[in-house]
Enzyme design. Sequence first.
Site, PDB file in Angstrom:
ATOM      1  CB  ILE A  13      -0.989  -0.007   1.184  1.00 61.43           C
ATOM      2  CG1 ILE A  13      -1.980  -1.171   1.041  1.00 61.43           C
ATOM      3  CG2 ILE A  13      -1.741   1.324   1.269  1.00 61.43           C
ATOM      4  CD1 ILE A  13      -2.804  -1.156  -0.238  1.00 61.43           C
ATOM      5  CB  SER A 150     -10.686  -2.605   5.118  1.00 59.11           C
ATOM      6  OG  SER A 150     -12.033  -2.888   4.759  1.00 59.11           O
ATOM      7  CB  CYS A 151      -9.283  -2.461   0.073  1.00 55.56           C
ATOM      8  SG  CYS A 151      -8.996  -4.155   0.633  1.00 55.56           S
ATOM      9  CG  ASN A 315      -7.208  -6.020  -3.614  1.00 52.66           C
ATOM     10  OD1 ASN A 315      -7.682  -6.571  -4.610  1.00 52.66           O
ATOM     11  ND2 ASN A 315      -6.012  -6.323  -3.132  1.00 52.66           N
TER      12      ASN A 315
END
Length: 337
Positions: A13, A150-151, A315
Amino acid sequence: MAVKVGINGFGRIGRIVFRNAVEHPEIEVVAVNDPFIDPEYAAYMLKYDSSHGVFKGEIKKDADGLIVNGKKVKFHTERDPSAIPWKASGAEYIVESTGVFTTTEKAKAHLTGGAKKVIISAPSADAPMYVMGVNEKTYDGKADVISNASCTTNCLAPLAKVIHDKYTIVEGLMTTVHSYTATQKTVDGPSGKDWRGGRGAAQNIIPSSTGAAKAVGKVIPDLNGKLTGMSMRVPTPNVSVVDLTVRIEKGATYDEIKATVKEAANGSLAGILGYTEDDIVSSDMNGNTNSSIFDAKAGISLNKNFVKLIAWYDNEWGYSRRVLDLLAYVAKADASK
């Protein structure tokens, strides 16, 4: 004027946030911290990516960091967040993407080095959670540490909001068919209490838990206790898909629901919620910047009050773009106070 940003943790990320920042007009990354890699290796990892291809730009290493597209990026290797000298490079807003410092108390350590605010790129047990397009307008500037959730929550919440606002969700279950991630094993190995999670990621479909659906209740309080869900980890490296099955109070045909989602995707949620009637598969969504892409052809309804809705999400890429959008929104809100 661009917001000066620091990134702590240059893993999946962290690096994808950096790549997105290069394309984001309101963001400038001025510093990165990661105790496990040096600048030369960081430059290599930023340049080459198996899922997202070669970096579109120029990356050079210098004495104490990187030069990306002609701009200096200071590189630190501190293990303790409180020891990172963010102020020296002018980084005011920090993306905390180690996956380790996910509570307010731990993430607040960044303030010691001169940071103004910390955005955790993961769910947090106690930091306020915000999802762009859903509840960012409730941000009041009081918290020093916030979470981008969160994604999966970023994919699910915008869709759930659209459906709930128009038809009222009575209850629902979600399954995310999720690509494997760095926490999984390449071959079978020990995995603490999650025995299934220790099985080879590329060889298996692995049932797993997720708090993503319950977290929707935190960003849409009206849905608290009405949604829960699970995850199926599958042998794909990137892009996931949410299957949301809900009972709705106000009956509607599937065509009516499609029209409602399309209107939101072209209007108030443009850039966050996408809409497609194409015959897509997961790899087609690689690099998509939306949080959620509604697949109109994939959903089905049993009757006017019981429907299954399908939404894709990258994601990594889509989520990382929202981290920066939230950061830019927060910085603008802070500046206006």
